[in-house]
Write a protein that holds these residues in place. Structure first.
Motif, PDB file in Angstrom:
ATOM      1  N   TRP A  39       0.853  -1.203   0.000  1.00 17.37           N
ATOM      2  CA  TRP A  39       0.000   0.000   0.000  1.00 17.37           C
ATOM      3  C   TRP A  39       0.883   1.245   0.000  1.00 17.37           C
ATOM      4  O   TRP A  39       0.619   2.212  -0.724  1.00 17.37           O
ATOM      5  N   LYS A  40       1.949   1.198   0.804  1.00 19.88           N
ATOM      6  CA  LYS A  40       2.891   2.327   0.852  1.00 19.88           C
ATOM      7  C   LYS A  40       3.512   2.554  -0.528  1.00 19.88           C
ATOM      8  O   LYS A  40       3.613   3.682  -1.014  1.00 19.88           O
ATOM      9  N   GLU A  41       3.921   1.462  -1.169  1.00 12.05           N
ATOM     10  CA  GLU A  41       4.524   1.559  -2.506  1.00 12.05           C
ATOM     11  C   GLU A  41       3.502   2.149  -3.487  1.00 12.05           C
ATOM     12  O   GLU A  41       3.841   3.012  -4.303  1.00 12.05           O
ATOM     13  N   ALA A  42       2.253   1.681  -3.387  1.00 14.34           N
ATOM     14  CA  ALA A  42       1.214   2.195  -4.283  1.00 14.34           C
ATOM     15  C   ALA A  42       1.008   3.688  -4.070  1.00 14.34           C
ATOM     16  O   ALA A  42       0.862   4.456  -5.012  1.00 14.34           O
ATOM     17  N   ARG A  43       1.035   4.105  -2.783  1.00 11.43           N
ATOM     18  CA  ARG A  43       0.832   5.533  -2.496  1.00 11.43           C
ATOM     19  C   ARG A  43       1.973   6.361  -3.048  1.00 11.43           C
ATOM     20  O   ARG A  43       1.771   7.517  -3.415  1.00 11.43           O
ATOM     21  N   ALA A  44       3.160   5.752  -3.096  1.00 12.85           N
ATOM     22  CA  ALA A  44       4.316   6.495  -3.609  1.00 12.85           C
ATOM     23  C   ALA A  44       4.304   6.566  -5.127  1.00 12.85           C
ATOM     24  O   ALA A  44       4.786   7.534  -5.700  1.00 12.85           O
TER      25      ALA A  44
ATOM     26  N   HIS B   1     -20.755 -10.736   5.593  1.00 17.50           N
ATOM     27  CA  HIS B   1     -19.623 -11.248   4.813  1.00 17.50           C
ATOM     28  C   HIS B   1     -19.331 -10.301   3.651  1.00 17.50           C
ATOM     29  O   HIS B   1     -20.254  -9.863   2.962  1.00 17.50           O
ATOM     30  N   ALA B   2     -18.050 -10.014   3.424  1.00 18.51           N
ATOM     31  CA  ALA B   2     -17.680  -9.070   2.359  1.00 18.51           C
ATOM     32  C   ALA B   2     -16.305  -9.430   1.828  1.00 18.51           C
ATOM     33  O   ALA B   2     -15.557 -10.194   2.460  1.00 18.51           O
ATOM     34  N   ALA B   3     -15.982  -8.886   0.654  1.00 17.36           N
ATOM     35  CA  ALA B   3     -14.660  -9.102   0.060  1.00 17.36           C
ATOM     36  C   ALA B   3     -14.137  -7.782  -0.490  1.00 17.36           C
ATOM     37  O   ALA B   3     -14.918  -6.903  -0.889  1.00 17.36           O
ATOM     38  N   LEU B   4     -12.820  -7.654  -0.488  1.00 15.55           N
ATOM     39  CA  LEU B   4     -12.142  -6.472  -1.031  1.00 15.55           C
ATOM     40  C   LEU B   4     -11.192  -6.929  -2.122  1.00 15.55           C
ATOM     41  O   LEU B   4     -10.615  -8.019  -2.019  1.00 15.55           O
ATOM     42  N   CYS B   5     -11.005  -6.099  -3.144  1.00 14.62           N
ATOM     43  CA  CYS B   5      -9.980  -6.398  -4.140  1.00 14.62           C
ATOM     44  C   CYS B   5      -9.226  -5.109  -4.459  1.00 14.62           C
ATOM     45  O   CYS B   5      -9.835  -4.107  -4.837  1.00 14.62           O
ATOM     46  N   PHE B   6      -7.923  -5.143  -4.260  1.00 10.88           N
ATOM     47  CA  PHE B   6      -7.028  -4.039  -4.624  1.00 10.88           C
ATOM     48  C   PHE B   6      -6.331  -4.456  -5.904  1.00 10.88           C
ATOM     49  O   PHE B   6      -5.766  -5.556  -5.961  1.00 10.88           O
ATOM     50  N   PHE B   7      -6.358  -3.597  -6.913  1.00  5.98           N
ATOM     51  CA  PHE B   7      -5.533  -3.850  -8.102  1.00  5.98           C
ATOM     52  C   PHE B   7      -4.733  -2.594  -8.369  1.00  5.98           C
ATOM     53  O   PHE B   7      -5.286  -1.571  -8.751  1.00  5.98           O
ATOM     54  N   TRP B   8      -3.441  -2.669  -8.087  1.00 12.84           N
ATOM     55  CA  TRP B   8      -2.550  -1.536  -8.335  1.00 12.84           C
ATOM     56  C   TRP B   8      -1.861  -1.791  -9.676  1.00 12.84           C
ATOM     57  O   TRP B   8      -0.847  -2.499  -9.757  1.00 12.84           O
ATOM     58  N   ARG B   9      -2.437  -1.191 -10.723  1.00 15.15           N
ATOM     59  CA  ARG B   9      -1.981  -1.438 -12.089  1.00 15.15           C
ATOM     60  C   ARG B   9      -0.498  -1.162 -12.252  1.00 15.15           C
ATOM     61  O   ARG B   9       0.219  -1.958 -12.840  1.00 15.15           O
ATOM     62  N   SER B  10      -0.041   0.003 -11.710  1.00 17.39           N
ATOM     63  CA  SER B  10       1.360   0.365 -11.949  1.00 17.39           C
ATOM     64  C   SER B  10       2.319  -0.573 -11.212  1.00 17.39           C
ATOM     65  O   SER B  10       3.468  -0.723 -11.609  1.00 17.39           O
ATOM     66  N   LEU B  11       1.855  -1.224 -10.162  1.00 19.38           N
ATOM     67  CA  LEU B  11       2.705  -2.206  -9.458  1.00 19.38           C
ATOM     68  C   LEU B  11       2.516  -3.605 -10.026  1.00 19.38           C
ATOM     69  O   LEU B  11       3.255  -4.518  -9.681  1.00 19.38           O
ATOM     70  N   ARG B  12       1.488  -3.774 -10.837  1.00 15.56           N
ATOM     71  CA  ARG B  12       1.105  -5.089 -11.363  1.00 15.56           C
ATOM     72  C   ARG B  12       0.856  -6.066 -10.209  1.00 15.56           C
ATOM     73  O   ARG B  12       1.297  -7.214 -10.240  1.00 15.56           O
ATOM     74  N   ARG B  13       0.153  -5.599  -9.216  1.00 17.55           N
ATOM     75  CA  ARG B  13      -0.110  -6.440  -8.046  1.00 17.55           C
ATOM     76  C   ARG B  13      -1.597  -6.413  -7.694  1.00 17.55           C
ATOM     77  O   ARG B  13      -2.272  -5.403  -7.906  1.00 17.55           O
ATOM     78  N   GLN B  14      -2.052  -7.533  -7.177  1.00 16.76           N
ATOM     79  CA  GLN B  14      -3.434  -7.635  -6.698  1.00 16.76           C
ATOM     80  C   GLN B  14      -3.411  -8.217  -5.283  1.00 16.76           C
ATOM     81  O   GLN B  14      -2.626  -9.124  -4.985  1.00 16.76           O
ATOM     82  N   VAL B  15      -4.289  -7.698  -4.433  1.00 18.77           N
ATOM     83  CA  VAL B  15      -4.514  -8.295  -3.113  1.00 18.77           C
ATOM     84  C   VAL B  15      -6.022  -8.481  -2.954  1.00 18.77           C
ATOM     85  O   VAL B  15      -6.793  -7.547  -3.205  1.00 18.77           O
ATOM     86  N   VAL B  16      -6.422  -9.676  -2.575  1.00 21.60           N
ATOM     87  CA  VAL B  16      -7.835  -9.973  -2.319  1.00 21.60           C
ATOM     88  C   VAL B  16      -7.995 -10.276  -0.834  1.00 21.60           C
ATOM     89  O   VAL B  16      -7.139 -10.956  -0.245  1.00 21.60           O
ATOM     90  N   VAL B  17      -9.041  -9.725  -0.255  1.00 19.45           N
ATOM     91  CA  VAL B  17      -9.303  -9.930   1.177  1.00 19.45           C
ATOM     92  C   VAL B  17     -10.755 -10.380   1.323  1.00 19.45           C
ATOM     93  O   VAL B  17     -11.636  -9.839   0.647  1.00 19.45           O
ATOM     94  N   GLU B  18     -10.999 -11.360   2.175  1.00 14.82           N
ATOM     95  CA  GLU B  18     -12.373 -11.742   2.502  1.00 14.82           C
ATOM     96  C   GLU B  18     -12.535 -11.742   4.013  1.00 14.82           C
ATOM     97  O   GLU B  18     -11.565 -11.982   4.743  1.00 14.82           O
ATOM     98  N   GLY B  19     -13.737 -11.492   4.471  1.00 13.77           N
ATOM     99  CA  GLY B  19     -13.938 -11.493   5.918  1.00 13.77           C
ATOM    100  C   GLY B  19     -15.334 -11.039   6.284  1.00 13.77           C
ATOM    101  O   GLY B  19     -16.264 -11.098   5.477  1.00 13.77           O
ATOM    102  N   THR B  20     -15.432 -10.556   7.491  1.00 19.27           N
ATOM    103  CA  THR B  20     -16.714 -10.181   8.077  1.00 19.27           C
ATOM    104  C   THR B  20     -16.601  -8.752   8.583  1.00 19.27           C
ATOM    105  O   THR B  20     -15.590  -8.400   9.193  1.00 19.27           O
ATOM    106  N   VAL B  21     -17.632  -7.948   8.346  1.00 18.80           N
ATOM    107  CA  VAL B  21     -17.542  -6.550   8.781  1.00 18.80           C
ATOM    108  C   VAL B  21     -18.259  -6.324  10.102  1.00 18.80           C
ATOM    109  O   VAL B  21     -19.205  -7.024  10.448  1.00 18.80           O
TER     110      VAL B  21
END
Ligand SMILES: Cc1cc2nc3c(=O)[nH]c(=O)nc-3n(C[C@H](O)[C@H](O)[C@H](O)COP(=O)(O)O)c2cc1C
Length: 200
Positions: A20-25, A79-99
């Motif tokens: 996330w830090k890298e993406a922000r930079a 129940h919910a899921a999150l998906c981050f796709f940082w195109r410039s980093l070519r990285r994806q993070v998927v998160v699942e859980g409960t809110v």
């Protein structure tokens, strides 16, 4: 598979933080944006972008209108899921859980840091409900602006934060020949975390 509850969650969150830090930079546009998937009580999915405001040892924090479609769906089915796709980093993070809803004092504290137009918007917008025309919305904003002239704007009771407590965090890294790497941290029903690779 390795079994080790808190240390593995800490490891996953530290890896998330570093990305996330890298993406922000270096991600040029909305590095905090994530897709948020919810489902209604019948399992019918809904999807939209929201902003990640905090990632901590307990999970992932975002803010929204509790009476919006997502707010109502999360009330009926946490129940919910999150998906981050940082195109410039070519990285994806998927998160699942409960809110769960954040404590009111935390939502108050965050709301107080928002710019005044965003505070007025949170009061004025009946998020996800039909809007007759934009003039009606603008008129509501102007009326609220007069109501709160010279005063702090309190947090609307229908607006606040959610914490998504993860039970799955998956890091996707590209590799040649589409043999991409998927490293998945999961928590079982007993609360123990494990990590392992998943076929791409
Ligand atoms: C980059 C981006 C960031 C957004 N951030 C938020 C946010 O943090 N909270 C929010 O309620 N809506 C946010 N939105 C708007 C949502 O995508 C969505 O339109 C709105 O929340 C209503 O969703 P719903 O009807 O599914 O509940 C954002 C949209 C974009 C494109």
């Amino acid at each position: 598979m390795l079994d080790d509850a808190p240390a593995l969650l800490e490891e996953a969150m530290a890896r998330f933080d570093a990305l996330w830090k890298e993406a922000r930079a270096c991600a040029p546009w909305e590095p905090d944006a994530m897709s948020l998937a919810t489902a209604d009580a019948e399992g019918r999915p809904g999807l939209r972008t929201v902003l990640l405001k905090e990632a901590n040892a307990r999970g992932f924090v975002f803010y929204t209108n509790y009476e919006s479609r997502k707010g109502r769906e999360l009330a009926a089915n946490p129940h919910a899921a999150l998906c981050f796709f940082w195109r410039s980093l070519r990285r994806q993070v998927v998160v699942e859980g409960t809110v769960e809803r954040l404590a009111e004092a935390r939502s108050d504290a965050y709301f107080a840091t928002r710019a005044r137009p965003a505070q007025l918007g949170a009061w004025a917008s009946e998020q996800s409900r039909p809007l007759v025309d934009r003039a009606a919305l603008q008129a509501r904003v102007e009326k609220l602006d007069r109501t709160y002239a010279g005063r702090d704007i309190p947090r609307p009771p229908h607006w606040g934060g959610f914490l998504l407590v993860p039970d799955l965090i998956e890091f996707w890294t590209p590799h040649e020949g589409r043999l991409n790497q998927r490293e998945r941290y999961t928590r079982d029903a007993a609360g123990n975390w494990s990590v392992g690779l998943i076929n791409p």
